[in-house]
Enzyme design. Structure first.
Site, PDB file in Angstrom:
ATOM      1  N   HIS A  76       0.835  -1.206   0.000  1.00  0.00           N
ATOM      2  CA  HIS A  76       0.000   0.000   0.000  1.00  0.00           C
ATOM      3  C   HIS A  76       0.867   1.253   0.000  1.00  0.00           C
ATOM      4  CE1 HIS A  76       0.459   0.799   4.405  1.00  0.00           C
ATOM      5  NE2 HIS A  76       0.451  -0.514   4.520  1.00  0.00           N
ATOM      6  N   ASP A  78      -0.143   4.384   1.113  1.00  0.00           N
ATOM      7  CA  ASP A  78      -0.399   5.361   2.181  1.00  0.00           C
ATOM      8  C   ASP A  78       0.373   5.006   3.440  1.00  0.00           C
ATOM      9  OD1 ASP A  78      -2.225   3.111   2.439  1.00  0.00           O
ATOM     10  OD2 ASP A  78      -3.171   4.214   4.083  1.00  0.00           O
ATOM     11  N   ASP A 115       6.386   1.332   6.545  1.00  0.00           N
ATOM     12  CA  ASP A 115       5.098   0.659   6.426  1.00  0.00           C
ATOM     13  C   ASP A 115       4.160   1.575   5.627  1.00  0.00           C
ATOM     14  OD1 ASP A 115       2.700  -0.707   6.778  1.00  0.00           O
ATOM     15  OD2 ASP A 115       2.440  -0.029   8.845  1.00  0.00           O
ATOM     16  N   GLU A 145      -4.885   1.831   3.132  1.00  0.00           N
ATOM     17  CA  GLU A 145      -4.840   0.592   3.903  1.00  0.00           C
ATOM     18  C   GLU A 145      -4.900   0.880   5.389  1.00  0.00           C
ATOM     19  OE1 GLU A 145      -2.802  -2.666   6.176  1.00  0.00           O
ATOM     20  OE2 GLU A 145      -2.269  -0.551   5.985  1.00  0.00           O
ATOM     21  N   GLU A 146      -4.252   1.962   5.803  1.00  0.00           N
ATOM     22  CA  GLU A 146      -4.118   2.263   7.222  1.00  0.00           C
ATOM     23  C   GLU A 146      -5.413   2.756   7.866  1.00  0.00           C
ATOM     24  OE1 GLU A 146      -1.694   1.293   8.747  1.00  0.00           O
ATOM     25  OE2 GLU A 146       0.151   1.435   7.584  1.00  0.00           O
ATOM     26  N   ASP A 169       4.110  -6.287   3.224  1.00  0.00           N
ATOM     27  CA  ASP A 169       3.619  -5.386   4.266  1.00  0.00           C
ATOM     28  C   ASP A 169       3.803  -5.966   5.660  1.00  0.00           C
ATOM     29  OD1 ASP A 169       2.452  -3.164   5.424  1.00  0.00           O
ATOM     30  OD2 ASP A 169       0.401  -3.798   5.024  1.00  0.00           O
ATOM     31  N   HIS A 452       4.204   3.330  13.023  1.00  0.00           N
ATOM     32  CA  HIS A 452       3.076   4.177  13.420  1.00  0.00           C
ATOM     33  C   HIS A 452       3.435   5.139  14.549  1.00  0.00           C
ATOM     34  CE1 HIS A 452      -0.220   1.290  11.650  1.00  0.00           C
ATOM     35  NE2 HIS A 452       0.795   1.517  10.819  1.00  0.00           N
TER      36      HIS A 452
END
Length: 478
Positions: A76, A78, A115, A145-146, A169, A452
């Site tokens: 992904h 994003d 990520d 995706e997030e 991922d 994150h």
């Protein structure tokens, strides 16, 4: 000046740095999507871009691989945009400030987006290499995706011919992920009424938390700033009349919040301050191992019209009573979280308080159970619940030729067998498996730390080894 140009493989780190120069948080992917399309057009590659900005780019098989079965590579585009408290960067409009420290890459003051930017970079490096041996390669770059895998939900898979999918991922080298939890975003809204109250206004803050990924790190016993704030407000309300003015905390429902703040009006300020101080000491003891820097602070100051007594009790009840964290561990796979939720975003408007939860479970009925619990609590408080971004789990496949091939390559490369496991975090493989029946999937990735969070780091040597494994895997797919 390029920061990563000296690193090998140069093509992978070159494209990763190019990506990092483009803002690409969730729901802000148009620019990076167009960049991918420009890449494909410049090389004459078959490509597709849809209305939500997903991109598919295809390179036909190299010489000698024309009859080989196609393979899908997927990741992904994003990223989760989190910042250090003192970082002034506008991640909606500015690129990242990359740095290399030892064997790691980081972004100063912000998340790095390894990520899943490393997947984007690796796929572009494959597509750009005219000397590489490979079958038809179908690279799928999804968006958002997030925030619930919304890109994968919307994706039209009709251009894809492959029945093998390598998802890039994961965040731990040497671990092959072959199953994951399903999940959704459960959004709770509780209405509030405001009324004057003659009290002392205090600003109460819970901060210093470690945070982390609400799937990959939910089992580590770290505090959630939003639910911890509920404990603080409940303790203060037991000592004195308290009216809530506002509560807020967290930026992403899939990130454990590290900071939460309440503005309240109280009848007895010394009593409220004492309650906060006592809970500060208790929390430091409770979380001395998992969140040693946790702290509760309270001081006079703040503005706004308070909520009335009934509304204030509702808000405190919501934050105190809502389920959060690990709910059930798997009985089948030792150490695997089966069901959890995370109160990731807490906001206040003039007439409501809103709480957004990331709900996860590898058992569909338990995912529904958590939704039902949140709905029961919210509705008894006079509120409403909406569900979005619902995605299925990815069921374990006992027979997997792709997994066997990857394990063969890995064992030769590393001198040991890989770890094959299921995870609690969500992956898009479940959605792809639903759209492409019989799909054989494996998820891999290089070592990354603290995804994150603004402490996120990508390990360089691990990325190099993963690239070598992917290249060799493609070579053997004849």
């Amino acid at each position: 000046m390029a920061v990563l140009d000296h690193l090998e493989p140069r093509s992978v780190f070159h494209y990763f740095e190019e990506l990092c120069a483009i803002p690409h948080g969730s729901y802000n992917t148009k620019q990076v999507s167009d960049w991918l399309v420009s890449f494909a057009r410049a090389r004459g590659l078959e490509h597709y871009q849809d209305a939500v900005n997903n991109v598919i780019i295809i390179r036909e098989a190299s010489a000698g691989y024309e009859s080989a079965e196609p393979v899908i590579l997927q990741g992904h585009m994003d990223m989760v945009c989190e910042k250090a408290p003192d970082c002034a960067k506008d991640m909606e409009t500015e690129g990242l400030d990359l740095a290399v420290e030892g064997d790691t890459i980081l972004a100063r003051g912000t998340t790095l987006g390894g990520d899943d930017g490393i997947a984007v970079a690796m796929m572009l490096a494959v597509l750009d290499d005219e000397t590489m041996a490979h079958p038809r390669v179908e690279c799928v770059f999804t968006v958002d995706e997030e925030v619930g895998m919304e890109g994968a939900v919307a994706l039209d898979v009709s251009p894809l011919r492959g029945s093998r999918l390598l998802n890039l991922d994961s965040e731990a080298e040497g671990i092959f992920t072959v199953s994951c939890a399903g999940g959704n975003r459960t959004h709770c809204v509780v209405p509030v009424v405001r009324a004057p109250f003659a009290g002392t206004v205090l600003t109460v803050t819970v901060d210093g938390l470690a945070g982390g990924h609400s799937g990959a790190e939910i089992h580590k016993g770290r505090a959630n700033a939003n639910t911890t704030l509920g404990r603080v407000l409940c303790a203060a309300a037991a000592r004195t009349e308290l009216r809530v003015i506002s509560v807020s905390g967290g930026l992403k429902d899939n990130a454990i919040p590290v900071l939460s703040t309440a503005v309240v009006s109280v009848a007895d300020a010394p009593a409220a301050l004492a309650a906060c101080a006592e809970l500060d000491a208790a929390l430091r003891d409770e979380y001395r191992v998992t969140d040693p820097a946790i702290r509760v602070t309270a001081a006079e100051g703040g503005t706004g019209t308070p909520m009335d007594a009934a509304s204030s009790r509702k808000v405190v009840a919501l934050l105190t009573c809502c389920p959060n964290g690990v709910q059930t561990m798997s009985a089948d796979i030792e150490g695997l979280v089966q069901t959890s939720l995370n109160l990731g975003i807490l906001t206040t408007a003039d007439s409501s308080v809103e709480a957004s939860f990331s709900v996860r479970s590898s058992v569909e009925s338990q995912k529904q159970m958590l939704v039902d619990r949140l709905r029961c609590l919210t509705e008894i408080l006079g509120g409403t619940v909406t569900i979005s971004g619902d995605y299925p789990g990815w069921q374990y496949r006992p027979e997997s030729p792709l997994r066997d091939l990857l394990a063969e390559v890995f064992t030769e490369q590393y001198g040991r067998a890989p770890v094959v496991e299921a995870i609690h975090a969500g992956l898009e493989c479940g959605l792809f498996s639903g759209k492409l029946p019989g799909l054989d999937c494996v998820s891999v990735g290089p070592d990354m730390d603290d995804i994150h969070t603004f402490r996120e780091r990508l390990h360089i040597a691990s990325t190099q080894r993963l690239w070598a494994m992917v290249v060799e895997m493609l070579r053997r797919m004849k």
